[in-house]
Write a protein that holds these residues in place. Structure first.
Motif, PDB file in Angstrom:
ATOM      1  N   LYS A   1      -9.194   7.358  -0.646  1.00  0.00           N
ATOM      2  CA  LYS A   1      -8.130   7.344   0.559  1.00  0.00           C
ATOM      3  C   LYS A   1      -6.732   7.768   0.049  1.00  0.00           C
ATOM      4  CE  LYS A   1     -10.467   3.294   2.406  1.00  0.00           C
ATOM      5  NZ  LYS A   1     -10.428   1.632   2.810  1.00  0.00           N
TER       6      LYS A   1
ATOM      7  N   VAL B   1       0.130   5.284   0.630  1.00  0.00           N
ATOM      8  CA  VAL B   1      -0.794   6.604   0.836  1.00  0.00           C
ATOM      9  C   VAL B   1       0.037   7.945   0.743  1.00  0.00           C
ATOM     10  CG1 VAL B   1      -1.979   7.898   2.673  1.00  0.00           C
ATOM     11  CG2 VAL B   1      -1.631   5.380   2.780  1.00  0.00           C
TER      12      VAL B   1
ATOM     13  N   THR C   1      -4.751   6.397  -1.693  1.00  0.00           N
ATOM     14  CA  THR C   1      -3.923   5.292  -1.757  1.00  0.00           C
ATOM     15  C   THR C   1      -3.792   4.309  -3.150  1.00  0.00           C
ATOM     16  OG1 THR C   1      -4.442   5.069   0.652  1.00  0.00           O
ATOM     17  CG2 THR C   1      -3.728   3.095  -0.567  1.00  0.00           C
TER      18      THR C   1
ATOM     19  N   SER D   1       0.875  -1.213  -0.103  1.00  0.00           N
ATOM     20  CA  SER D   1      -0.067   0.056   0.073  1.00  0.00           C
ATOM     21  C   SER D   1       0.885   1.200   0.094  1.00  0.00           C
ATOM     22  CB  SER D   1      -0.927   0.179   1.207  1.00  0.00           C
ATOM     23  OG  SER D   1      -1.797  -1.065   1.197  1.00  0.00           O
TER      24      SER D   1
END
Length: 121
Positions: free
Chosen positions: A75, A23, A77, A21
């Motif tokens: 998000k 961000v 992301t 992930s």
């Protein structure tokens, strides 16, 4: 200055899976091409996957069919799902924010700090 924070790296046996992930800070995340690159010891950094503002994706042959990039704009992301991992996939994986709109996707690039992925055979 955008900040990119990767997570999800680790050690896995060959044939296993990991999900990375990333961000991103800042605004207008949805307008940027996002991507993943990797760098193995003694080798140059190489492209792994990208996804543009419309959701179109692109992969090199080395990971096509095994890796999937996706994004959640709500998000800020971007994800990299990695399946059927091989020992050759061992590297530090970097999240990258590229350009907006059409054209060459990584003319001006911001990088994350990287996350280690180790695949044992």
């Amino acid at each position: 200055q955008v900040q990119l924070a990767e997570s999800g790296g680790g050690s896995v046996q060959a044939g296993g899976s990991l999900r990375l992930s990333c961000v991103a800070s800042g605004r207008a995340f949805s307008t940027y091409t996002m991507g993943w690159f990797r760098q193995a010891p003694g080798k140059e950094r190489e492209f792994v996957a990208r996804i543009n503002w419309s959701g179109a994706t692109y992969y090199p042959d080395t990971v096509k069919g095994r890796f999937t990039i996706s994004r959640d704009n709500a998000k800020n992301t971007v994800y990299l799902q990695m399946n059927s991992l091989k020992s050759d996939d061992t590297a530090v994986y970097y999240c990258a924010r590229g350009n907006t709109g059409v054209g060459a996707p990584f003319i001006s690039v911001s990088w994350g700090q990287g996350t280690q992925v180790t695949v044992s055979s």
